[in-house]
Design a protein around this motif. Structure first.
Motif, PDB file in Angstrom:
ATOM      1  N   HIS A   1       0.824  -1.205   0.000  1.00  0.00           N
ATOM      2  CA  HIS A   1       0.000   0.000   0.000  1.00  0.00           C
ATOM      3  C   HIS A   1       0.857   1.253   0.000  1.00  0.00           C
ATOM      4  O   HIS A   1       1.838   1.350   0.750  1.00  0.00           O
ATOM      5  CB  HIS A   1      -0.905  -0.008   1.242  1.00  0.00           C
ATOM      6  CG  HIS A   1      -1.723   1.234   1.406  1.00  0.00           C
ATOM      7  ND1 HIS A   1      -3.000   1.359   0.906  1.00  0.00           N
ATOM      8  CD2 HIS A   1      -1.447   2.416   2.028  1.00  0.00           C
ATOM      9  CE1 HIS A   1      -3.473   2.556   1.213  1.00  0.00           C
ATOM     10  NE2 HIS A   1      -2.548   3.215   1.889  1.00  0.00           N
ATOM     11  N   VAL A   2       0.474   2.222  -0.843  1.00  0.00           N
ATOM     12  CA  VAL A   2       1.121   3.524  -0.871  1.00  0.00           C
ATOM     13  C   VAL A   2       0.056   4.583  -0.616  1.00  0.00           C
ATOM     14  O   VAL A   2      -0.954   4.646  -1.317  1.00  0.00           O
ATOM     15  CB  VAL A   2       1.801   3.805  -2.230  1.00  0.00           C
ATOM     16  CG1 VAL A   2       2.361   5.230  -2.278  1.00  0.00           C
ATOM     17  CG2 VAL A   2       2.904   2.788  -2.499  1.00  0.00           C
ATOM     18  N   GLY A   3       0.259   5.402   0.411  1.00  0.00           N
ATOM     19  CA  GLY A   3      -0.646   6.510   0.714  1.00  0.00           C
ATOM     20  C   GLY A   3       0.154   7.757   1.001  1.00  0.00           C
ATOM     21  O   GLY A   3       1.255   7.671   1.548  1.00  0.00           O
ATOM     22  N   SER A   4      -0.365   8.921   0.633  1.00  0.00           N
ATOM     23  CA  SER A   4       0.432  10.143   0.719  1.00  0.00           C
ATOM     24  C   SER A   4      -0.373  11.304   1.271  1.00  0.00           C
ATOM     25  O   SER A   4      -1.590  11.376   1.100  1.00  0.00           O
ATOM     26  CB  SER A   4       0.971  10.508  -0.667  1.00  0.00           C
ATOM     27  OG  SER A   4       1.677  11.722  -0.637  1.00  0.00           O
ATOM     28  N   LEU A   5       0.327  12.225   1.918  1.00  0.00           N
ATOM     29  CA  LEU A   5      -0.267  13.482   2.377  1.00  0.00           C
ATOM     30  C   LEU A   5      -0.127  14.594   1.346  1.00  0.00           C
ATOM     31  O   LEU A   5      -0.745  15.650   1.471  1.00  0.00           O
ATOM     32  CB  LEU A   5       0.403  13.934   3.681  1.00  0.00           C
ATOM     33  CG  LEU A   5       0.013  13.199   4.953  1.00  0.00           C
ATOM     34  CD1 LEU A   5       0.918  13.627   6.105  1.00  0.00           C
ATOM     35  CD2 LEU A   5      -1.437  13.507   5.303  1.00  0.00           C
ATOM     36  N   THR A   6       0.679  14.387   0.322  1.00  0.00           N
ATOM     37  CA  THR A   6       1.072  15.476  -0.568  1.00  0.00           C
ATOM     38  C   THR A   6      -0.108  16.086  -1.313  1.00  0.00           C
ATOM     39  O   THR A   6      -0.249  17.313  -1.372  1.00  0.00           O
ATOM     40  CB  THR A   6       2.120  14.969  -1.572  1.00  0.00           C
ATOM     41  OG1 THR A   6       3.218  14.416  -0.851  1.00  0.00           O
ATOM     42  CG2 THR A   6       2.610  16.100  -2.458  1.00  0.00           C
ATOM     43  N   LYS A   7      -0.956  15.264  -1.929  1.00  0.00           N
ATOM     44  CA  LYS A   7      -2.043  15.799  -2.748  1.00  0.00           C
ATOM     45  C   LYS A   7      -2.991  16.673  -1.945  1.00  0.00           C
ATOM     46  O   LYS A   7      -3.571  17.625  -2.473  1.00  0.00           O
ATOM     47  CB  LYS A   7      -2.826  14.650  -3.396  1.00  0.00           C
ATOM     48  CG  LYS A   7      -2.074  13.902  -4.480  1.00  0.00           C
ATOM     49  CD  LYS A   7      -1.795  14.784  -5.688  1.00  0.00           C
ATOM     50  CE  LYS A   7      -1.166  13.984  -6.816  1.00  0.00           C
ATOM     51  NZ  LYS A   7      -0.791  14.841  -7.971  1.00  0.00           N
ATOM     52  N   ALA A   8      -3.168  16.376  -0.669  1.00  0.00           N
ATOM     53  CA  ALA A   8      -4.101  17.134   0.154  1.00  0.00           C
ATOM     54  C   ALA A   8      -3.458  18.342   0.823  1.00  0.00           C
ATOM     55  O   ALA A   8      -4.146  19.094   1.506  1.00  0.00           O
ATOM     56  CB  ALA A   8      -4.716  16.235   1.228  1.00  0.00           C
ATOM     57  N   THR A   9      -2.166  18.526   0.628  1.00  0.00           N
ATOM     58  CA  THR A   9      -1.480  19.641   1.290  1.00  0.00           C
ATOM     59  C   THR A   9      -0.762  20.522   0.282  1.00  0.00           C
ATOM     60  O   THR A   9      -1.278  21.540  -0.158  1.00  0.00           O
ATOM     61  CB  THR A   9      -0.485  19.105   2.337  1.00  0.00           C
ATOM     62  OG1 THR A   9       0.398  18.150   1.710  1.00  0.00           O
ATOM     63  CG2 THR A   9      -1.201  18.439   3.496  1.00  0.00           C
ATOM     64  N   SER A  10       0.437  20.114  -0.111  1.00  0.00           N
ATOM     65  CA  SER A  10       1.271  20.926  -0.988  1.00  0.00           C
ATOM     66  C   SER A  10       2.257  20.019  -1.709  1.00  0.00           C
ATOM     67  O   SER A  10       2.669  18.991  -1.152  1.00  0.00           O
ATOM     68  CB  SER A  10       2.046  21.964  -0.156  1.00  0.00           C
ATOM     69  OG  SER A  10       3.197  22.424  -0.831  1.00  0.00           O
ATOM     70  N   PRO A  11       2.665  20.381  -2.934  1.00  0.00           N
ATOM     71  CA  PRO A  11       3.663  19.557  -3.625  1.00  0.00           C
ATOM     72  C   PRO A  11       4.983  19.462  -2.876  1.00  0.00           C
ATOM     73  O   PRO A  11       5.761  18.538  -3.110  1.00  0.00           O
ATOM     74  CB  PRO A  11       3.839  20.265  -4.979  1.00  0.00           C
ATOM     75  CG  PRO A  11       3.245  21.615  -4.818  1.00  0.00           C
ATOM     76  CD  PRO A  11       2.189  21.480  -3.780  1.00  0.00           C
ATOM     77  N   SER A  12       5.234  20.404  -1.958  1.00  0.00           N
ATOM     78  CA  SER A  12       6.481  20.363  -1.192  1.00  0.00           C
ATOM     79  C   SER A  12       6.345  19.609   0.126  1.00  0.00           C
ATOM     80  O   SER A  12       7.339  19.403   0.819  1.00  0.00           O
ATOM     81  CB  SER A  12       6.974  21.793  -0.911  1.00  0.00           C
ATOM     82  OG  SER A  12       7.425  22.401  -2.098  1.00  0.00           O
ATOM     83  N   PHE A  13       5.129  19.190   0.473  1.00  0.00           N
ATOM     84  CA  PHE A  13       4.911  18.451   1.721  1.00  0.00           C
ATOM     85  C   PHE A  13       4.966  16.958   1.385  1.00  0.00           C
ATOM     86  O   PHE A  13       3.956  16.271   1.338  1.00  0.00           O
ATOM     87  CB  PHE A  13       3.564  18.831   2.327  1.00  0.00           C
ATOM     88  CG  PHE A  13       3.499  18.639   3.814  1.00  0.00           C
ATOM     89  CD1 PHE A  13       3.898  19.645   4.666  1.00  0.00           C
ATOM     90  CD2 PHE A  13       3.043  17.454   4.368  1.00  0.00           C
ATOM     91  CE1 PHE A  13       3.835  19.481   6.045  1.00  0.00           C
ATOM     92  CE2 PHE A  13       2.986  17.278   5.736  1.00  0.00           C
ATOM     93  CZ  PHE A  13       3.388  18.302   6.583  1.00  0.00           C
ATOM     94  N   ARG A  14       6.185  16.471   1.159  1.00  0.00           N
ATOM     95  CA  ARG A  14       6.374  15.135   0.604  1.00  0.00           C
ATOM     96  C   ARG A  14       6.563  14.113   1.728  1.00  0.00           C
ATOM     97  O   ARG A  14       7.684  13.728   2.079  1.00  0.00           O
ATOM     98  CB  ARG A  14       7.532  15.124  -0.386  1.00  0.00           C
ATOM     99  CG  ARG A  14       7.395  16.202  -1.477  1.00  0.00           C
ATOM    100  CD  ARG A  14       8.147  15.879  -2.720  1.00  0.00           C
ATOM    101  NE  ARG A  14       7.650  14.664  -3.366  1.00  0.00           N
ATOM    102  CZ  ARG A  14       6.534  14.601  -4.097  1.00  0.00           C
ATOM    103  NH1 ARG A  14       5.792  15.681  -4.255  1.00  0.00           N
ATOM    104  NH2 ARG A  14       6.171  13.467  -4.655  1.00  0.00           N
ATOM    105  N   VAL A  15       5.423  13.662   2.249  1.00  0.00           N
ATOM    106  CA  VAL A  15       5.396  12.644   3.299  1.00  0.00           C
ATOM    107  C   VAL A  15       4.364  11.601   2.898  1.00  0.00           C
ATOM    108  O   VAL A  15       3.219  11.938   2.602  1.00  0.00           O
ATOM    109  CB  VAL A  15       5.037  13.253   4.670  1.00  0.00           C
ATOM    110  CG1 VAL A  15       4.969  12.160   5.727  1.00  0.00           C
ATOM    111  CG2 VAL A  15       6.038  14.320   5.070  1.00  0.00           C
TER     112      VAL A  15
END
Length: 478
Positions: free
Chosen positions: A313-327
């Protein structure tokens, strides 16, 4: 946008005036520049930093800014032609030659010229990003004890636990690795699961960035068609049998680019088919937090329904925050987790601790659920505005599926339309759209475009963008 423009304007004006000062001469103080040009201190600071990066200005804390002394430039006369041989020498020995092509990714990353409506963007417009909440979270994170020390290689335990709760099922914190954004996590997964030259099954159409990862690793993407209910199980089973593939990459929720959601009756079938083939399913759950206000309850991640370790599984916070918030999170069960961990450590060591601490601060703050509610309502309004405008002004454009999440529409162009010609004409008309061709690993069935409604300033800009797109289509059709 206005701040960036002001910085550039001020930097240009200061650049033009540098000849007034001798090398080493002091420029006016920041306060004087603020008063003279009627800009903010932040704008002055950023403009001077830009000139310093260009080597035109030297800034000295407490003393001010000075014109830099000229440096002698040595013209290179070397010959780099040998690199053409060196970079291609290994291709003959590779079963599937690696191709490093970022064009499909750059289509959604490249910023269009000023004044162009950005229907090609892959991230939230700055007005939709939680900038204030992220800034406050980063500030609090920087003051945490040990915030600048080395984090655990797998990620902060609290952040791993937060991601695990979001996935659900039998996934616990011990099965989660914190990664530097979804693209990095997908790269790690494909490197871990498939050797160079191997086939990898992909949805068709699918995210160009994933195709680029596969090809750069020397893998052979094999397409499996999707419809509005997601990947077709019978074709997936056929593809496993025909290729012997051991990996299938999919986006079960609001698939990019179609917006499809894997139907309930297909979810168990996909897992069963992969398990029978002795294969992994890489689940790219990239926009779960960009659900629209009218979506209703969401299905759980596939990983939550997988007791046998089939799903990575891959899940990310980036799309919901900012392109620079790469977690992001990379989750798996069983022996594969150690391989994923080893590859990630070799590639990146770890995600910087301040960013992980900031992620914890952000998702634990009252601002986080408020932000998600705001974005949910705004994305629905933008989706509805774009859909209505297209149906009114561009009825020839087919919209086979209107999604309840994500940030874009997938549209089929009228038969006979030259996709490349329309994309070029649209840019001349002042609207940037993403061509459909890069989303296919084989020949596309029709001319298509992807239209993003998240990267623009608001609904008025969406309406204007559709007007420009219609004008471009009239030009191409004429």
């Amino acid at each position: 946008m206005q701040e960036r423009s002001s910085v550039g304007d001020l930097a240009n004006r200061l650049r033009q005036e540098l000849n007034r000062y001798s090398p080493g001469g002091k420029l006016p103080s920041s306060r004087a520049l603020v008063e003279r040009f009627r800009v903010s201190p932040v704008t002055v600071s950023r403009a001077l930093a830009q000139l310093a990066a260009e080597g035109l200005v030297v800034t000295r804390p407490g003393a001010g800014a000075f014109r830099a002394r000229p440096r002698s430039v040595i013209t290179s006369t070397g010959d780099t032609s040998w690199q053409e041989v060196a970079l291609s020498a290994d291709a003959a020995a590779e079963v599937v030659p690696r191709t490093v092509d970022a064009s499909g990714v750059l289509a959604s990353l490249a910023a269009p010229p000023p004044g162009v409506v950005e229907f090609n963007g892959g991230y939230l417009h700055p007005s939709l990003q939680p900038e204030r909440a992220m800034g406050a979270a980063l500030s609090r994170a920087g003051r945490r004890p040990g915030a600048w020390s080395r984090p655990p290689m797998e990620g902060l335990p609290e952040l791993r636990e937060w991601f695990a709760r979001g996935i659900g099922g039998a996934i616990g914190a011990a099965e989660v690795l914190v990664a530097a954004g979804g693209q990095s996590a997908l790269t790690t997964a494909l490197r871990a699961l498939a050797p160079p030259g191997a086939p990898v099954l992909v949805e068709s159409p699918t995210y160009p960035g994933m195709l680029a990862i596969a090809r750069a690793a020397g893998l052979r993407p094999v397409p499996v068609p999707v419809d509005p209910d997601g990947v077709k199980p019978e074709l997936l089973a056929d593809a496993f049998r025909a290729t012997g593939a051991r990996v299938f990459v999919c986006q079960p929720l609001f698939q990019n680019p179609t917006g499809a959601v894997l139907a309930p009756e297909r979810r168990g079938e996909v897992l069963r088919i992969a398990r029978d083939a002795g294969a992994f399913v890489v689940e790219d759950d990239f926009v779960r937090r960009l659900v629209h206000e009218d979506a209703g309850p969401l299905p759980r991640p596939l990983a939550a329904e997988d007791p046998d370790g089939v799903v990575v599984h891959v899940g990310s916070l980036t799309k919901a925050t900012s392109p620079s918030f790469r977690v992001s999170a990379l989750a798996a069960r069983g022996p594969v987790l150690e391989r994923l961990r080893a590859i990630q450590v070799v590639d990146t060591f770890f995600v910087p601790r301040p960013l992980q601490e900031a992620a914890l601060e952000l998702v634990g703050s009252p601002a986080w659920p408020r932000h998600l509610r705001t974005v949910s309502a705004e994305l629905k309004a933008r989706r509805d505005t774009m859909t209505a405008a297209l149906r009114l002004r561009f009825p020839e454009l087919a919209l086979p599926h209107i999604p309840f999440g994500g940030y874009h529409l997938w549209a089929r162009l009228p038969d006979g339309t030259d996709e490349s010609a329309l994309v070029a004409a649209a840019l001349r008309a002042g609207v940037a759209v993403t061509p459909g061709r890069p989303y296919y690993s084989a020949e596309p069935p029709a001319a298509q475009i992807r239209l993003s409604f998240a990267a623009v300033a608001g609904t008025e800009e969406i309406t204007e963008g559709v007007r420009r797109l219609t004008a471009a289509y009239d030009e191409v059709r004429a």
